[in-house]
Scaffold this active site. Structure first.
Site, PDB file in Angstrom:
ATOM      1  N   ASP A  68     -16.792  -4.048 -16.173  1.00  0.00           N
ATOM      2  CA  ASP A  68     -17.099  -4.957 -17.274  1.00  0.00           C
ATOM      3  C   ASP A  68     -17.546  -6.321 -16.758  1.00  0.00           C
ATOM      4  O   ASP A  68     -17.490  -6.602 -15.556  1.00  0.00           O
ATOM      5  CB  ASP A  68     -15.881  -5.094 -18.201  1.00  0.00           C
ATOM      6  CG  ASP A  68     -14.568  -5.297 -17.436  1.00  0.00           C
ATOM      7  OD1 ASP A  68     -14.606  -5.659 -16.245  1.00  0.00           O
ATOM      8  OD2 ASP A  68     -13.502  -5.090 -18.035  1.00  0.00           O
ATOM      9  N   HIS A 139      -5.812  -2.467 -23.369  1.00  0.00           N
ATOM     10  CA  HIS A 139      -7.230  -2.233 -23.070  1.00  0.00           C
ATOM     11  C   HIS A 139      -7.445  -1.714 -21.658  1.00  0.00           C
ATOM     12  O   HIS A 139      -6.726  -2.066 -20.735  1.00  0.00           O
ATOM     13  CB  HIS A 139      -8.089  -3.479 -23.330  1.00  0.00           C
ATOM     14  CG  HIS A 139      -7.866  -4.649 -22.438  1.00  0.00           C
ATOM     15  ND1 HIS A 139      -7.334  -5.837 -22.880  1.00  0.00           N
ATOM     16  CD2 HIS A 139      -8.119  -4.845 -21.126  1.00  0.00           C
ATOM     17  CE1 HIS A 139      -7.279  -6.699 -21.886  1.00  0.00           C
ATOM     18  NE2 HIS A 139      -7.743  -6.126 -20.805  1.00  0.00           N
ATOM     19  N   GLU A 144     -10.940  -3.042 -26.209  1.00  0.00           N
ATOM     20  CA  GLU A 144      -9.774  -3.504 -26.957  1.00  0.00           C
ATOM     21  C   GLU A 144      -9.354  -2.448 -27.982  1.00  0.00           C
ATOM     22  O   GLU A 144     -10.111  -1.519 -28.272  1.00  0.00           O
ATOM     23  CB  GLU A 144     -10.119  -4.820 -27.678  1.00  0.00           C
ATOM     24  CG  GLU A 144     -10.479  -5.976 -26.742  1.00  0.00           C
ATOM     25  CD  GLU A 144      -9.256  -6.608 -26.065  1.00  0.00           C
ATOM     26  OE1 GLU A 144      -8.197  -5.950 -25.958  1.00  0.00           O
ATOM     27  OE2 GLU A 144      -9.379  -7.772 -25.627  1.00  0.00           O
TER      28      GLU A 144
HETATM   29  C1  GLP Z   1      -8.932  -7.740 -17.511  1.00  0.00           C
HETATM   30  C2  GLP Z   1     -10.054  -6.732 -17.127  1.00  0.00           C
HETATM   31  C3  GLP Z   1      -9.500  -5.353 -17.072  1.00  0.00           C
HETATM   32  C4  GLP Z   1      -8.133  -5.433 -16.427  1.00  0.00           C
HETATM   33  C5  GLP Z   1      -7.167  -6.064 -17.368  1.00  0.00           C
HETATM   34  C6  GLP Z   1      -5.813  -6.392 -16.759  1.00  0.00           C
HETATM   35  O1  GLP Z   1      -9.292  -8.662 -18.417  1.00  0.00           O
HETATM   36  N1  GLP Z   1     -11.231  -6.773 -17.903  1.00  0.00           N
HETATM   37  O2  GLP Z   1     -10.400  -4.504 -16.387  1.00  0.00           O
HETATM   38  O3  GLP Z   1      -7.684  -4.151 -16.097  1.00  0.00           O
HETATM   39  O4  GLP Z   1      -7.741  -7.166 -18.018  1.00  0.00           O
HETATM   40  O5  GLP Z   1      -5.872  -7.526 -15.960  1.00  0.00           O
HETATM   41  P1  GLP Z   1      -4.823  -7.866 -14.831  1.00  0.00           P
HETATM   42  O6  GLP Z   1      -4.971  -6.801 -13.797  1.00  0.00           O
HETATM   43  O7  GLP Z   1      -5.211  -9.203 -14.299  1.00  0.00           O
HETATM   44  O8  GLP Z   1      -3.475  -7.846 -15.467  1.00  0.00           O
END
Ligand code: GLP
Length: 261
Positions: A68, A139, A144
């Protein structure tokens, strides 16, 4: 169901995920990796960099697709996922930059960016191994709650919760973009192996819903239950709401050596 592996900490999780990726890279010089951003996969990327170095794994032909990207950040913004992937993955692993794609979040071309990204994944023959984190909203990628389980790459609106969670990477929440372009859940499900990582109590509910809850667009992570080869690697805190944790531990402890994740 997904295979659930409960590990001691992020480092052990990173070693386990990295060993699966290293096996893939040794078997296929032009393997296609699905790359997640966020904090969660960092121990995997660090462990993989060490292995590539120590074992002399050839990576010049490795291809990659990020999950993404934010829409509308200025080009070169340090928190744009293009930059994050360059900094955390491409450079430490020594990958070939031209072979690593990130969805294009430039508003000027956003109308065609999603289709172009899907076409590029198809042209590469699909993703071999997709690294995934999970958000507190459940998500995966930036899909979402409410995202169609069949969705393809497209523009989505971030929830306020996700913007709050990601504000730590920016000066303030106002700087977190409202929109993103993300691989769809259907896109993610086409990868041949999913490796979902999660750490800490804040992820426990999302993990329980993803692994043991009903399959539902309201819990995008639950889509992994539809996948024939999904591995979930969690620490004790993230595993704390799993009803069948005892069984997952038993299965892992008795897993034959010849069977990788
Ligand atoms: C982010 C990304 C996701 C990720 C998730 C968790 O915003 N777009 O791909 O898996 O949210 O983030 P984190 O690993 O920092 O907890």
């Amino acid at each position: 169901m997904a295979e659930v592996v409960i590990v001691r900490d992020e480092e052990e999780a990173g070693e386990l995920a990295a060993s699966a990726i290293a096996d893939l890279l040794r078997a296929r010089a032009d393997a296609v990796l699905g790359l997640a951003t966020g904090s969660t996969p960092l121990s995997t990327y660090r462990a993989l960099a060490r292995r590539i170095d120590a074992e002399g794994i050839a990576v010049a032909g490795v291809r990659g697709f990020a999950l993404d990207e934010y829409v509308g950040l200025p080009a070169g913004h340090p928190e744009g996922y293009r930059q994050v992937i360059t900094r955390e993955v491409v450079e430490p692993l020594g990958l070939t930059p031209e072979l690593i794609r990130v969805p294009n979040g430039d508003p000027a071309t956003i109308r065609t960016a999603a289709e172009a990204y899907e076409a590029a994944i198809d042209a590469a023959g699909g993703v071999d191994l997709q690294v995934l984190g999970i958000g507190r909203t459940g998500h995966i990628g930036f899909n979402e709650p409410g995202s169609s389980l069949a969705s393809r790459t497209r523009v989505k609106t971030l929830t306020e919760q996700t913007r709050i969670d990601n504000a730590r990477f920016f000066d303030s929440i106002e700087d977190v973009p409202m929109h993103c372009i993300t691989q769809g859940i259907g896109t993610i499900l086409r990868a041949r192996h999913l490796v979902l990582l999660a750490f800490g109590e804040a992820k426990a509910e999302a993990i329980a819903a993803a692994v043991e809850g009903p399959v539902s667009a309201s819990q995008p992570g639950s889509a992994i239950q539809l996948h024939p080869h999904a591995t979930v690697i969690v620490d004790e805190a993230a595993a704390s709401r799993l009803e069948h944790a005892g069984y997952y531990r038993h299965a892992w402890a008795n897993k034959p050596d010849w069977q990788g994740i």
